[in-house]
Every structure is written in C-alpha cells, then in structure tokens.
Design a protein around this motif. Sequence first.
Motif, short mmCIF file in Angstrom:
data_model
loop_
_atom_site.label_atom_id
_atom_site.label_comp_id
_atom_site.label_asym_id
_atom_site.label_seq_id
_atom_site.Cartn_x
_atom_site.Cartn_y
_atom_site.Cartn_z
N ARG A 291 0.82 -1.21 0.00
CA ARG A 291 0.00 0.00 0.00
C ARG A 291 0.86 1.27 0.00
O ARG A 291 0.52 2.25 -0.65
CB ARG A 291 -1.00 -0.01 1.15
CG ARG A 291 -0.39 0.05 2.54
CD ARG A 291 -1.47 0.18 3.59
NE ARG A 291 -0.93 0.24 4.93
CZ ARG A 291 -0.50 1.33 5.54
NH1 ARG A 291 -0.54 2.51 4.94
NH2 ARG A 291 -0.02 1.27 6.77
N SER A 292 2.02 1.22 0.68
CA SER A 292 2.85 2.44 0.71
C SER A 292 3.54 2.64 -0.63
O SER A 292 3.72 3.77 -1.09
CB SER A 292 3.87 2.37 1.85
OG SER A 292 4.85 1.42 1.57
N GLN A 293 3.91 1.54 -1.28
CA GLN A 293 4.52 1.63 -2.62
C GLN A 293 3.54 2.28 -3.60
O GLN A 293 3.90 3.16 -4.37
CB GLN A 293 4.88 0.21 -3.07
CG GLN A 293 5.52 0.09 -4.45
CD GLN A 293 5.57 -1.37 -4.92
OE1 GLN A 293 5.37 -2.31 -4.13
NE2 GLN A 293 5.83 -1.57 -6.21
N LEU A 294 2.29 1.85 -3.52
CA LEU A 294 1.27 2.41 -4.42
C LEU A 294 1.05 3.89 -4.11
O LEU A 294 1.00 4.73 -5.01
CB LEU A 294 -0.05 1.63 -4.28
CG LEU A 294 -1.22 2.15 -5.11
CD1 LEU A 294 -0.89 2.14 -6.60
CD2 LEU A 294 -2.49 1.33 -4.85
N ASN A 295 0.94 4.22 -2.83
CA ASN A 295 0.66 5.61 -2.48
C ASN A 295 1.79 6.56 -2.86
O ASN A 295 1.54 7.70 -3.23
CB ASN A 295 0.31 5.73 -0.99
CG ASN A 295 -1.18 5.56 -0.78
OD1 ASN A 295 -1.99 6.01 -1.59
ND2 ASN A 295 -1.55 4.90 0.30
N LYS A 296 3.02 6.06 -2.77
CA LYS A 296 4.17 6.87 -3.17
C LYS A 296 4.04 7.26 -4.65
O LYS A 296 4.28 8.40 -5.03
CB LYS A 296 5.45 6.06 -2.92
CG LYS A 296 6.70 6.89 -2.88
CD LYS A 296 7.90 6.04 -2.48
CE LYS A 296 9.17 6.74 -2.94
NZ LYS A 296 10.34 5.86 -2.79
N GLU A 297 3.64 6.29 -5.47
CA GLU A 297 3.50 6.54 -6.91
C GLU A 297 2.28 7.43 -7.20
O GLU A 297 2.34 8.35 -8.01
CB GLU A 297 3.36 5.19 -7.63
CG GLU A 297 3.33 5.29 -9.15
CD GLU A 297 4.60 5.87 -9.75
OE1 GLU A 297 5.67 5.78 -9.10
OE2 GLU A 297 4.52 6.44 -10.87
N LEU A 298 1.18 7.16 -6.50
CA LEU A 298 -0.07 7.89 -6.76
C LEU A 298 0.05 9.37 -6.44
O LEU A 298 -0.61 10.21 -7.04
CB LEU A 298 -1.22 7.29 -5.94
CG LEU A 298 -1.78 5.96 -6.42
CD1 LEU A 298 -2.84 5.45 -5.45
CD2 LEU A 298 -2.37 6.08 -7.83
N LYS A 299 0.88 9.68 -5.46
CA LYS A 299 1.06 11.06 -5.01
C LYS A 299 1.43 11.98 -6.18
O LYS A 299 0.99 13.13 -6.24
CB LYS A 299 2.14 11.09 -3.93
CG LYS A 299 1.97 12.22 -2.96
CD LYS A 299 2.99 12.14 -1.86
CE LYS A 299 2.94 13.44 -1.07
NZ LYS A 299 3.97 13.45 -0.03
N LYS A 300 2.19 11.44 -7.11
CA LYS A 300 2.59 12.23 -8.29
C LYS A 300 1.38 12.67 -9.12
O LYS A 300 1.47 13.62 -9.90
CB LYS A 300 3.50 11.39 -9.20
CG LYS A 300 4.77 10.90 -8.55
CD LYS A 300 5.54 9.97 -9.49
CE LYS A 300 6.67 9.27 -8.75
NZ LYS A 300 7.17 8.11 -9.52
N TYR A 301 0.29 11.95 -8.98
CA TYR A 301 -0.92 12.26 -9.75
C TYR A 301 -1.98 12.98 -8.91
O TYR A 301 -3.10 13.17 -9.36
CB TYR A 301 -1.53 10.97 -10.31
CG TYR A 301 -0.61 10.21 -11.23
CD1 TYR A 301 -0.69 10.36 -12.61
CD2 TYR A 301 0.34 9.33 -10.72
CE1 TYR A 301 0.15 9.66 -13.47
CE2 TYR A 301 1.20 8.63 -11.56
CZ TYR A 301 1.09 8.80 -12.93
OH TYR A 301 1.93 8.10 -13.77
N GLY A 302 -1.64 13.31 -7.66
CA GLY A 302 -2.63 13.93 -6.78
C GLY A 302 -3.68 12.94 -6.31
O GLY A 302 -4.79 13.31 -5.94
#
Lengths: 465, 465
Positions: A117-128
């Motif tokens: 879940r943290s790996q995904l959220n790190k990436e998603l942050k770039k997209y807001g």
Amino acid sequence: MTVKEKGLLHELREALKSHQVTTNATVLEQHGKDESYHHPFSPDIVVFPENAEEVSKIVKLAGAYNTPIIPFGLGTSLEGHVIPYEKGISIDFSQMNKILEIREKDFLVRVQPGVTRSQLNKELKKYGLFFSVDPGADATLGGMAATNASGTTSVKYGVMRDQVRNLEVVLASGEIIHTGNLAQKSSSGYNLNHLFVGSEGTLGCFTELTLRVYGIPEHILAARAFFPHIDDAVEAVVSILQAGIPVARVELVDDASMKQVNLFSDTDYIEKPTLFLEFHGNEAGLKQDVAFMEEIVSDHGCEAIHFEEDQAARNKLWDARHNLAYAYIHGNPGKKMMVTDVCVPISELSGAIRAARQKLDELKLTGGILGHVGDGNYHALVMLDLTDREEVQKAEVFNEQIVEYALERNGTCTGEHGVGAGKMKYQEREHGGALQVMKNIKDALDPSGLLNPNKLIRKAKGEEE
Amino acid sequence: MTVKEKGLLHELREALKSHQVTTNATVLEQHGKDESYHHPFSPDIVVFPENAEEVSKIVKLAGAYNTPIIPFGLGTSLEGHVIPYEKGISIDFSQMNKILEIREKDFLVRVQPGVTRSQLNKELKKYGLFFSVDPGADATLGGMAATNASGTTSVKYGVMRDQVRNLEVVLASGEIIHTGNLAQKSSSGYNLNHLFVGSEGTLGCFTELTLRVYGIPEHILAARAFFPHIDDAVEAVVSILQAGIPVARVELVDDASMKQVNLFSDTDYIEKPTLFLEFHGNEAGLKQDVAFMEEIVSDHGCEAIHFEEDQAARNKLWDARHNLAYAYIHGNPGKKMMVTDVCVPISELSGAIRAARQKLDELKLTGGILGHVGDGNYHALVMLDLTDREEVQKAEVFNEQIVEYALERNGTCTGEHGVGAGKMKYQEREHGGALQVMKNIKDALDPSGLLNPNKLIRKAKGEEE
C-alpha cells in the motif's frame, strides 16, 4: 522429503527458473509464520512466480501432485492465514510487485498482488491521488484483498472490497479468469469481485488487481481529542456519527496504548483515552464540520483538542497510530500478539468496549483497546508469553467472550482481519445455515480442496489442525 | 392443466390459505410481463405468501413437483426478469410489505421484500432519515436487491449492493438462511450478501432485508444546467468528477427527452441538453462546491443554471426525472420500451454517448439519451412498435452496437437493470471464463435449476427461450 515431493520439486524447477523454487530451511521458516500468536509451521516448498502464467503452472502441478498451495504476500496476517498447517507449496508474490497502469481520469489503478500500500501511495502522489485502505501493516494489496482488509479511513472511503473493480484470478484448475470490469457499477452476472475478496486464498490466487483510488482532498485537518474516560470518547464518536458529520477517520486509542505510542513513536501525547480524527473536504465545509465536532466532543467531557494542519505533523500522528501494534511488540520483547477484531452495530459499541476493558483489567492481561470505532470495529490487543499456559488460556477465554458479546448483538467475529485458522471455530455460530452455502461454493470452485486448505472453511473429515 | 399441475395446485392450497393461491387468468397475465418490450408469458400459478415459512413451503413443493419458481415484486423489471418463460409458480411478494424495524441509531432498517422505496422513505422521513437508491420505478426493495438496482444518488451513496447488510433467503432446498449481520463491516466467511444481491431470483428468494439508510443532509441544493450540445454536458460532468466535487446527483437528459419531460410533468424547462444536479452537505461547504461547479460548467459552454432551493421545487425536478421513462410511454401510446443500460469507465463516457446519439439519429428511432452519467452509466431509451419488424430489428442492432462499444472499453452490458432474459447473450462475451464459475455457483446452490430458470445464467441443454 518423500518421493512424491521430490517429483513435484523437480517439475516445479522445470516449469520455472531454478532460483524461483526453494526448499532452503530459512526461507521455509519465513513462510511458516505470520504476525500473530498462531504457532508456526513450515511449507515444503516456496516458489516465487513472476506472472500469472507461472502461477497457473504451479497450481496445475500442485493439483497433479494433490499438494496444498498457500498464497503468501508479506506474512502480516493476524489469524494464521498464510501458515501451511497442511504443508504444501507457499506461493510468494513478492516478485509480482509492479504497478501496471494508472488510469488517472478513471480513478483506477492496475497492480500486481505483491505491490504494498505504501509503494502504491508513493506513486499515486505524483498524480494527486491516493489509495484509501490502510491497515496497520504495510501489507501487499493482494493480501489485503484476500482478507478484505480495512483501516482508519474505511469510515469514509469503505473497505478493501469497496475498492476492487476487477481481479485476475488463477482458479484451482489453473485457468485464469477476470472477475469484473472497469465500470463504476455493474449488474451483470453474479458479483465475483466481492466473493473473491475476503476468500483468503481458498478460491483462487490473485495475480492482478484493478483498484479504485481517490483524489487527495483539497483540505485535510487532523486532530487529537483527549477524554477523562474511554466511555466518554466512545460516546462522543457515536454522537459525531449520528450528527452526520462526514468524518474521514476516527480512531480510538486507550490510555494504556497511548503510553505505548509515546514510547515507540517519539511523541509526547497526553496519555489519556484519545480520539484521533481527520476531516477531508473543502476549506469552508471543513471549518463548519470541525466546529460542530468540537461542540459534540466538549459535550462528552473532552479535556482538550490539538489540531494538526501541516502535513508533517499529520503524518506523524497517523504513523504513530499505524505503528501501535508494533509499539506493543517492541515494548514486550519475546511476547506474541493476540488481537481481537469484532465489529458491532454502532449502538452497541459503548457497551462492548466497556465490557472488554473491564475484562482486560480483571484478567490482568497486558494490552489495550484501540480501533476503528467509526465502523463499530475495535481491537483488544493482548501481549502473550506463549510459554505461560495460564496467560494464553486466559487470553483465549477473553477473546471468546468478546466474540460472544458481539455475536449476541448481531455483530461479526472479525471486522477486518479475516477468519484464517483462528476464527474458524466461530463460523458455525455466526453464519448458521449460511455456512453450508459457503462450503458448497468452496467445493464447487475447489473440488480437490487444495487452495489454502482448512482456512476460513473447515475441512469435512475432521482433519482440522 | 396437467395432472401434475393439479396435484401441485392442490398441495399449495393445503399449505397456504385458499386466497393465497390463484390460477385466475387476469392475475396470471399480470404476472407474465414486465415494463419492457420482452414478450409476455404467463405462469401456471400465482401465490401470495405472507411470511418466510410460507415461501419455504412453496419452494419445497415446487421442488417436489420439479416446477420452476419466479419471485415477483411489482413487475417493473426491464429485461424480462419476472417473466416465467419456463412456466411454473410466480411468487408475488406484495403481501410481505411490512417495515419491521427502524434502528435509528444504527442507520439500519429491516423490511419485508414487498416494501417499495417510496413507502420506506415516507416512514423514514419521520426519523430524519432516507433510503438512497431510487430507480425510476417505485419498485419493491426485494426486486431492487434482486437486480442490484441503482439510481440518481448512486454517484454519492452507492448502489443497492452497498446498502444491503443482511438478507433472509429461502434457498432452493426450502431452508432459510441469513447472509450477513448488522455490523458496518465484516471479513467473516464468503460475502454472501453481495453474491445474492443481483442474483435475480436464481439463487434463492429474499424474505427479509436489512438495509443501510442515511441522515437527511443538513443542506440540499438542486440545479438544472443547460448546454448547447450533449457533448458539452457530458464533458462538464467528467470535469466535475475529476475536480473531486462531491456531487450527490448528476443526471443527463438530452433535448429530445426534455421535450418528453415537459409534456408529461407539467414543467416548462428549456428543451436543451440538461444536467440535473444535486449537492448535499453543510451550508458553507455546499456553497464552495457549487461555486466551483459553476465555474466548470461555464467553461464547458453552459448557457444557464437554475437553482432549486426549496423542497417542493426540488421534488418536482426529481419527479420529472424519475418519470421520464413513463413520459416516453405516455407520449407513445401502443409502443413498448427498450432501454440500453451500459456503464463505461468515465474517460470513455463522452465517446460512448456521442456514438449512441449519432446511431439513434441515423436509424431514425424514436427515443432519447439520459442517465446516471456520474457513474458512467447512460441509457438510450427507444420506443418500439412491436408489430413493425424492421423497427424492432433496427433497435436490437442499435442495442448490440452500444453493448459492443462498452465491452470493447472494459465496461459492462448492464449498469443497473440486470441480465434477466435480455442480456444473457452478452454474458459469455463480457465474462469469458468467469461465466463458468458463475454456472458452477448456480449448480451448487440450485442443483435442480428451478429458481428463475434461464435468467442470468443460460440453461445447459440448449433449452433457451
């Protein structure tokens, strides 16, 4: 190793690359335990597939050799889900850890099951964007789907089941299917998405997940509210919900657990029963919601509220909450953790927590009460010396009493951790005649009973662990 | 009537009170149709049970006589769900229409399946509560659960499946089970709630439902926004969603349909492509959301927005929207309605609606485009003269093209109406290998295949209608 096992091992090594198949004792041991008090038991073989086709090959070979398979994410389960008590092949999904697609405009992502879940959220942050479900552990998304995990934001955004739009699943036959589509809603056919989510590896192995994500809210405000007594805190939550204030997170941490938080997380929070709250919305709406919330908590004897507006302080607050189980483990070296996980109708929450706290004190067990009180889901966390039989027995009785209390009030024995091995004994009591329907489904989809056997659904012939 | 049927009729009359069992021709005819273009076909017998035990008796007798049973709410389905093409017993739930319990503090209600959504909402209003799911028809809640219905508010509150906490179900064996509990979330066992919701009477008969309800929002603001072209309206919706504005309702009605609205509902709305919108929240937050929405629609060429703040005007607006299908029926006497129901990822919505509108014009069919565009779900509604073969065939090709367009883009053939008889032909294309999993579940739970046979899942031996 038997001749049969040798044959299977040989065929697995033929089917995969050699480094993907191991019987190394340390690796076997790592795949024979989870984060709970359930006793460890090693698999015969651990495999590390890299794609769905390889998973399919593994499942077919396991079928040919009549050997159980157990999907394994990061081993953060709490009811022995990943422990191969019937031996067999542990399928470790850590090599399938790619984020495959971010469909920004559709608020959807497609990931492999080993993504955390943290790996995904790190990436998603770039997209807001962000992924909402946040159990304490930084679990894999495949594991979270398998147990229908939830977390602090479920009161607003829903549980894992609510986020799953489509799954790629390898069935017991080795066939690869898709359970859903990319549409926001569908009335086409039986809802396989929600049947497979929470099936704990007993109906198939997930090899890809399409998940719903959300836009990071315009404004976020976190708060800690302190109360003289745990009852006041719980009743404040019930009032907040009944007033219709759209809270995004509302977590209870009792005084004993606040001590653990401070010891582990380098915080100096007041060590009283506390609500950790968060609100998401536009600035004006949020201000009005928070003002209303302040009125309510003050009516319930709240002694002080501290707000955290900047992101660093908010992150610290939620990290402290997420790490609470680890705080207990760290503070009790050599002990193992038992966590109760009932969920009750919100009108029964105060009584349930009061009864649990009283029993915990009476039994003089080391632990605390915490949880996702906005959903009616709370945990009593108990640290156990597994060599102390009396303590273990007391804790088991405690757990049973908590479950019985919840079931008497039409609650559930597990709000988010799942059944695994530990909660099977309550399934008959909770589901009654519906348990046979579940067994029929299991038999229809896994006729040989090789998919994570004797988890969630008890085997027929008295072959229980 | 065959000897077998006579025997069954006799036993049903013994088991129930005599007025609860009928073969009256008019009653049979009433139970042989729904609101769609699907051709009618009468059952052999209609029964009116008053409780679950009676339903159980009926199902057991049907099993003993190898006779199909078809649950019937109000007959408002749109894909022939309730039409007994295989003959048998139609079970009419209109006598099971009691609201059994309102658990105000838990935001839960327990109802019998024959309660309609308006009946429930009338009662809930006394408690400051409402039930969110609102299909066009004033359907029964049992029927709405059977098809996983949704409506104008699903973009915020979710579909029928999201509201069902527990079902009492009479299985094919006549056994009565419960599929859930009263807790807000659960990870205990397979999720039977969501499997039975949307199963269209093919897995069991619902005899009681526990449903989630919501507090009536503090502030509600409705609006109608007019656009020069349908494309602008759709693109405005996509922008509103992507901006994260928490819209409670956002419905598209094209210009052709606005004409029908005015003719039927005594309104004088501008006859241009229109968005019907609604916002729920606190006053300050709502003001900020609405201001942001106004900016966005204006960027998309919106010509005017009319706001409706008072409840009477709001009700008129939503009644007009809900009655749109009836407006078309009323405006086209003697014609029957075909409604497409695809749902696509939101990024594909503009293209899908543009293509549908073009085809509708090309084919010169009478109808319009409308729908729950916030979910990516839209309907092309076509009025058909069933004696005009060419027209019917054109409409069928039109429907197929719309479905094909959606499936190519990972959408679904039905967003909310369900499969029934009409959408079975798309199931293989949509679900692939997963369709066999659904068949295995059907066989496991209804081994004799008597529960609403040849709906949703096609019968094996080429016995299709």
